[in-house]
Design a protein around this motif. Structure first.
Motif, PDB file in Angstrom:
ATOM      1  N   LYS A  59       0.806  -1.258   0.029  1.00  0.00           N
ATOM      2  CA  LYS A  59      -0.096   0.095  -0.133  1.00  0.00           C
ATOM      3  C   LYS A  59       0.783   1.457   0.137  1.00  0.00           C
ATOM      4  CE  LYS A  59       0.598  -1.996   4.131  1.00  0.00           C
ATOM      5  NZ  LYS A  59       0.383  -2.956   4.900  1.00  0.00           N
ATOM      6  N   THR A  65      -3.743  -3.907  13.130  1.00  0.00           N
ATOM      7  CA  THR A  65      -3.076  -3.430  14.227  1.00  0.00           C
ATOM      8  C   THR A  65      -3.568  -2.738  15.267  1.00  0.00           C
ATOM      9  OG1 THR A  65      -1.128  -4.200  13.082  1.00  0.00           O
ATOM     10  CG2 THR A  65      -0.740  -3.187  15.018  1.00  0.00           C
ATOM     11  N   GLU A 115       3.265  -3.417  10.823  1.00  0.00           N
ATOM     12  CA  GLU A 115       4.028  -3.072   9.793  1.00  0.00           C
ATOM     13  C   GLU A 115       5.707  -3.057  10.522  1.00  0.00           C
ATOM     14  OE1 GLU A 115       3.500  -2.066   6.387  1.00  0.00           O
ATOM     15  OE2 GLU A 115       1.690  -2.922   7.436  1.00  0.00           O
TER      16      GLU A 115
HETATM   17  N1  HSE Z   1      -0.044  -3.564   9.147  1.00  0.00           N
HETATM   18  C1  HSE Z   1      -1.330  -3.675   8.669  1.00  0.00           C
HETATM   19  C2  HSE Z   1      -2.360  -3.916   9.561  1.00  0.00           C
HETATM   20  C3  HSE Z   1      -1.084  -4.999   7.799  1.00  0.00           C
HETATM   21  O1  HSE Z   1      -2.200  -3.920  10.796  1.00  0.00           O
HETATM   22  O2  HSE Z   1      -3.646  -3.592   9.079  1.00  0.00           O
HETATM   23  C4  HSE Z   1      -1.993  -5.019   6.766  1.00  0.00           C
HETATM   24  O3  HSE Z   1      -2.229  -4.159   5.771  1.00  0.00           O
END
Ligand code: HSE
Length: 434
Positions: A103, A159, A188
């Motif tokens: 993204k 998250t 991430e």
């Molecule tokens: N870090 C992102 C989240 C992963 O927690 O949504 C999925 O794009």
């Protein structure tokens, strides 16, 4: 017909999931795609203990994949903006179709990448970049193609939602839950992207482009994270009948487009207010269809792989089609994108929750009401927690009607100048989503 050859760059959480789903469901997938799909090569520096790659050729150099003449489709799952951008541009230059879950790459460099892909007549597919396993890009780009989209709002960071849910339901600390999200592969590489709203802003930028037919403009998105939310505000919100969620909101107005990510009070009885844990949900409101809701796992190994593999099937089916007759990358024909501007946050309109820490004196409420009414701000509800008077201070909590943010900024500045108000005024935006 010969199988389509896929090269996977990156065998981490999503790469490993993609390999496993392609292998496990190979027969079902081939029945859908019209031909077999074979992973011809994987680029990774570390084996993934959750993947039995068997005799699939493995290289440590991701550029081997884009330079492999056998490979038709490159699946980019390495993340980041720099090497990933170079890799994707090289794949396009070599005439390969690209599938990515990245993204950040699409939100920041998508305009350039799509222009290059058009020149070369190849597809860049990115379903997995937003809301993990939920096929929301396909829904907006194709399923809602008859609508003029008015607004969309989503919980698009698993998250962050996991952290808010665990804090609210189990009283766990922010740090403790974040650590678990990292261990589960949700977070991430830099978890501030999750908690500060940057990851959600990447995804919102993509959704807004395909909903309104505007170029990707991540640099104009407003972001506010969840790290400063307090338990007190979570509890006051509940008492007022709301739930706090970290929401991405994109709204079309006459003056421009609102593009904002921030903690938001939502009425507790809305379906989206009850989306918990790592689950994501996106509401999309179109003029013909009304409000629609898309729900599912927003992160994780196989949910995200589900979206990547769906793109592999889509690209396989489209391999022989005329590039001019494919679904445009950003849903609208590239020469029909609109230059409707993105509004600064001060010009966005919302309702507001304000928590004012005031001295427990006669007349304080009157002063607060005067400041708000002088600026044309209508109060919807007000709550004064007498039971919580401490050191002669009482929290005054109020919810306003919708108003342009600049007026709330002015009101907050005036409130903070009052002798009877101590501390900063807490402000959280409120959306009814109806
Ligand atoms: N870090 C992102 C989240 C992963 O927690 O949504 C999925 O794009």
């Amino acid at each position: 017909m010969k199988p389509v050859k896929v090269g996977i760059c990156g065998l981490g959480t999503v790469g490993g999931g993609t390999f496993n789903v392609l292998k496990r469901n190979a027969e079902e997938i081939a029945r859908r795609a019209g031909r077999g799909i074979e992973v011809a090569q994987i680029a990774t520096r570390h084996p993934n203990s959750k993947c039995d790659t068997g005799s699939t050729p493995i290289t440590a150099d991701i550029f081997d994949i884009v330079n492999n003449p056998e490979i038709d489709i490159v699946v980019e799952l390495i993340g980041g903006y720099t090497v990933a951008k170079e890799l994707v541009l090289k794949a396009i230059e070599n005439g390969k179709h690209v599938i990515t879950a990245n993204k950040a790459l699409i939100a920041v460099h998508g305009n350039e990448i799509f222009a290059k892909a058009r020149e070369k007549g190849v597809i860049v597919a990115f379903e997995a970049s937003v809301a993990g396993g939920i096929p929301v890009i396909k829904a907006i780009r194709e399923g809602l193609a008859g609508n003029r989209i008015n607004w969309l709002a989503g919980i698009i960071n698993g998250t962050g939602n996991f952290i808010l849910t665990e804090m609210r339901e189990k009283g766990r600390t922010f740090e403790d839950v974040l650590k678990e999200a990292q261990e589960l592969g949700y977070a991430e590489a830099d978890p501030t992207f999750d908690v500060e709203g940057i990851d959600a802003a990447h995804k919102l930028t993509i959704l807004a482009s395909i909903a309104f037919g505007i170029p990707l403009q991540f640099d104009k998105a407003y972001t506010e994270g969840i790290a400063r939310l307090t338990t007190a505000d979570v509890n006051y919100a509940e008492a007022l009948g709301y739930r706090i969620k970290h929401l991405g909101v994109a709204r079309r107005t006459e003056a421009g487009i609102e593009l904002r990510v921030h903690p938001t009070l939502i009425p507790a009885d809305r379906l989206i207010a009850n989306v918990n844990g790592v689950m994501n949900a996106v509401m999309v409101n179109g003029d013909a269809v009304g409000s629609t809701l898309y729900y599912g796992a927003g992160a994780g190994m196989e949910p995200t792989a589900s979206a990547v593999v769906a793109d592999v099937v889509d690209v396989t089916r489209a391999l022989t089609t005329d590039p001019n007759n494919r679904v445009p990358h950003l849903a609208f024909q590239p020469d029909s994108l609109s230059d409707h501007p993105i509004l600064p946050i001060t010009a966005c309109e919302s309702a507001y929750y304000l928590r004012i820490q005031a001295k427990d004196h006669p007349g304080v409420l009157a002063q607060v009401a005067t400041i708000l009414s002088e600026r044309g701000i209508n109060i919807e509800s007000i709550m004064q927690k007498e039971a919580e008077v401490q050191d002669g201070l009482v929290p005054v909590i109020l919810v306003t009607h919708r108003v342009v943010e600049q007026r709330i900024d002015d009101a907050i500045a005036a409130l903070e100048r009052l002798d009877d108000v101590v501390d900063k005024v807490v402000r959280i935006r409120v959306e009814q989503l109806n």
